[in-house]
Design an enzyme around this catalytic site. Structure first.
Site, PDB file in Angstrom:
ATOM      1  CG  ASP A  45      -1.749   1.274   1.312  1.00 34.25           C
ATOM      2  OD1 ASP A  45      -2.857   0.960   0.758  1.00 34.25           O
ATOM      3  OD2 ASP A  45      -1.364   2.381   1.679  1.00 34.25           O
ATOM      4  CE1 TYR A  50       0.760   7.726   2.107  1.00 30.47           C
ATOM      5  CE2 TYR A  50       1.185   5.594   1.636  1.00 30.47           C
ATOM      6  CZ  TYR A  50       0.552   6.668   2.463  1.00 30.47           C
ATOM      7  OH  TYR A  50      -0.883   6.394   3.012  1.00 30.47           O
ATOM      8  CE  LYS A  75      -3.594   4.768   0.290  1.00 29.79           C
ATOM      9  NZ  LYS A  75      -2.256   4.605   0.851  1.00 29.79           N
ATOM     10  CG  HIS A 108      -4.407   9.903   0.184  1.00 31.79           C
ATOM     11  ND1 HIS A 108      -3.099   9.635  -0.137  1.00 31.79           N
ATOM     12  CD2 HIS A 108      -4.472   9.403   1.297  1.00 31.79           C
ATOM     13  CE1 HIS A 108      -2.426   9.064   0.649  1.00 31.79           C
ATOM     14  NE2 HIS A 108      -3.359   9.062   1.744  1.00 31.79           N
TER      15      HIS A 108
HETATM   16  P1  NAD Z   1       0.655   1.644  12.221  1.00 36.75           P
HETATM   17  O1  NAD Z   1      -0.550   1.585  12.932  1.00 36.75           O
HETATM   18  O2  NAD Z   1       0.876   0.650  11.089  1.00 36.75           O
HETATM   19  O3  NAD Z   1       2.122   2.002  12.916  1.00 36.75           O
HETATM   20  C1  NAD Z   1       3.110   1.724  12.370  1.00 36.75           C
HETATM   21  C2  NAD Z   1       4.163   1.910  13.564  1.00 36.75           C
HETATM   22  O4  NAD Z   1       3.750   0.980  14.283  1.00 36.75           O
HETATM   23  C3  NAD Z   1       5.715   1.870  13.090  1.00 36.75           C
HETATM   24  O5  NAD Z   1       6.147   2.982  12.649  1.00 36.75           O
HETATM   25  C4  NAD Z   1       6.030   1.145  14.503  1.00 36.75           C
HETATM   26  O6  NAD Z   1       6.424   2.353  15.193  1.00 36.75           O
HETATM   27  C5  NAD Z   1       4.961   0.362  15.277  1.00 36.75           C
HETATM   28  N1  NAD Z   1       5.244  -0.972  14.695  1.00 36.75           N
HETATM   29  C6  NAD Z   1       4.871  -1.563  13.642  1.00 36.75           C
HETATM   30  N2  NAD Z   1       4.916  -2.879  13.754  1.00 36.75           N
HETATM   31  C7  NAD Z   1       5.160  -3.024  15.407  1.00 36.75           C
HETATM   32  C8  NAD Z   1       5.421  -4.482  16.214  1.00 36.75           C
HETATM   33  N3  NAD Z   1       5.581  -5.500  15.397  1.00 36.75           N
HETATM   34  N4  NAD Z   1       5.867  -3.993  17.540  1.00 36.75           N
HETATM   35  C9  NAD Z   1       5.780  -2.801  17.785  1.00 36.75           C
HETATM   36  N5  NAD Z   1       5.585  -1.722  17.255  1.00 36.75           N
HETATM   37  C10 NAD Z   1       5.166  -1.750  15.900  1.00 36.75           C
HETATM   38  O7  NAD Z   1       0.554   3.040  11.169  1.00 36.75           O
HETATM   39  P2  NAD Z   1       0.885   3.471   9.768  1.00 36.75           P
HETATM   40  O8  NAD Z   1       2.173   3.129   9.096  1.00 36.75           O
HETATM   41  O9  NAD Z   1       0.285   4.875   9.652  1.00 36.75           O
HETATM   42  O10 NAD Z   1      -0.535   2.831   8.985  1.00 36.75           O
HETATM   43  C11 NAD Z   1      -0.331   1.608   8.015  1.00 36.75           C
HETATM   44  C12 NAD Z   1      -0.414   2.003   6.698  1.00 36.75           C
HETATM   45  O11 NAD Z   1      -1.863   2.564   6.247  1.00 36.75           O
HETATM   46  C13 NAD Z   1       0.534   2.924   5.985  1.00 36.75           C
HETATM   47  O12 NAD Z   1       1.949   2.787   5.895  1.00 36.75           O
HETATM   48  C14 NAD Z   1      -0.033   3.478   4.815  1.00 36.75           C
HETATM   49  O13 NAD Z   1       0.022   2.578   3.987  1.00 36.75           O
HETATM   50  C15 NAD Z   1      -1.480   3.502   5.359  1.00 36.75           C
HETATM   51  N6  NAD Z   1      -1.998   4.770   5.774  1.00 36.75           N
HETATM   52  C16 NAD Z   1      -3.022   5.498   5.074  1.00 36.75           C
HETATM   53  C17 NAD Z   1      -3.563   6.696   5.356  1.00 36.75           C
HETATM   54  C18 NAD Z   1      -4.566   7.180   4.654  1.00 36.75           C
HETATM   55  O14 NAD Z   1      -4.898   8.487   4.814  1.00 36.75           O
HETATM   56  N7  NAD Z   1      -5.106   6.461   3.581  1.00 36.75           N
HETATM   57  C19 NAD Z   1      -2.770   7.103   6.575  1.00 36.75           C
HETATM   58  C20 NAD Z   1      -1.756   6.654   7.198  1.00 36.75           C
HETATM   59  C21 NAD Z   1      -1.662   5.364   6.844  1.00 36.75           C
END
Ligand code: NAD
Length: 278
Positions: A45, A50, A75, A108
């Site tokens: 994704d 990004y 997106k 998005h």
């Molecule tokens: P997430 O909830 O996946 O959090 C990521 C963070 O969680 C990492 O940076 C790390 O600090 C922690 N983490 C990950 N794995 C872990 C583990 N096993 N143990 C402990 N900590 C851990 O948040 P995200 O990256 O914002 O969301 C996932 C994906 O969603 C993004 O990468 C993106 O592709 C998408 N996204 C979309 C939007 C949107 O507006 N459409 C906004 C934000 C994110």
């Protein structure tokens, strides 16, 4: 290990677990995505905003994995929603990715102050006709936005990608999506590490009971709720940990104990309100 798939309302299938690359440094993206593909992820994704579509594309090319075994989402950013801009934006994303099509293309944010999200959705419908994306959907759309775009086009998005984690479960949008055949993609599935989710007793107790980590427990909660997730991590160990969630099942009581972690007043949200983003 087989990652389960869900069937979208257009008949295509999507791996329920993938890898998200929000805030993955463009200079590191190829290496990190290649590692995720090596670990077994087949769903990536990304988004134009990004700034790392090139790295995703290089990783896909270097992996040697057949294109039809991968599911790639990107997106449309908010400043490309007007006029024919979406038609140019998808071509630019495909160029950066080095692909002739993506599997899923999303609007998005509705960015309602810009007033272009209905046009953007109409253009995504046209883009799908060209084959440049197999499926189309939206992100951060609330029921009012969804109602408007479906009324304007007669086309229902395949997914709505929204902020969703135990402290912020967006029940109204989830219920609306469920009754309209729209699958929910949960962004920030781990709350982006912005609150003490993993120390919460309900999460910690279920993790201990199954010999899993709190992160694996929360991801399992999402999967059993029917959400599509793509947790992000730069750490190879966590990338693998987040994929190792298919050998246990939370009990109904464990699920219910996590279900009540949303205070219901919106205070658990870690990102922006959709109406505030332009
Ligand atoms: P997430 O909830 O996946 O959090 C990521 C963070 O969680 C990492 O940076 C790390 O600090 C922690 N983490 C990950 N794995 C872990 C583990 N096993 N143990 C402990 N900590 C851990 O948040 P995200 O990256 O914002 O969301 C996932 C994906 O969603 C993004 O990468 C993106 O592709 C998408 N996204 C979309 C939007 C949107 O507006 N459409 C906004 C934000 C994110």
């Amino acid at each position: 290990m087989t990652i389960p798939t869900l069937t979208l309302n257009d008949g295509h299938t999507i791996p329920q677990l993938g890898f998200g690359v929000f805030k993955v440094d463009p200079a590191e993206t190829e290496r990190i995505v290649l590692d995720a593909l090596d670990a077994g992820y087949r769903h990536i994704d990304t988004a134009a905003i990004y700034g790392n579509e090139e790295g995703v594309g290089r990783a896909i090319a270097a992996s040697g994995i057949p294109r039809d075994e991968l599911f790639v989402t990107t997106k449309l950013w908010n400043d490309r929603q007007g006029g024919d801009e979406p038609l140019a934006a998808i071509d630019e994303s495909l160029d950066r990715l080095g692909l002739d099509h993506v599997d899923l293309y999303l609007v998005h944010w509705p960015a309602p102050k810009n007033g272009d999200y209905v046009n953007a959705w109409e253009k995504l419908v046209a883009i799908r006709e060209t084959g440049k994306t197999r499926s189309i959907g939206v992100s951060n759309h609330l029921p009012a936005h969804l109602t408007e775009i479906v009324q304007a086009t007669g086309v229902t998005p395949a997914v709505d990608q929204i902020e969703l984690h135990p402290a912020y479960q967006q029940r109204e949008t989830v219920a609306f999506a469920g009754s309209h055949g729209i699958l929910i993609e949960a962004w920030g599935p781990l709350g982006q590490g912005k609150y003490d989710l993993f120390g919460t007793p309900a999460v910690a107790a279920a993790a201990a009971a199954h010999g899993k980590t709190p992160a694996q427990t929360v991801l399992r909660w999402h999967l059993q709720k029917g959400n599509i997730v793509f947790p992000k991590s730069n750490s190879p160990a966590r990338v693998r940990e987040n994929l190792d969630v298919f050998d246990f099942e939370l009990t109904p009581a464990e699920i219910a104990a996590i279900d009540v972690l949303d205070p219901g007043d919106g205070s658990g949200r870690v990102g922006s309100h959709p109406n505030d983003v332009s």
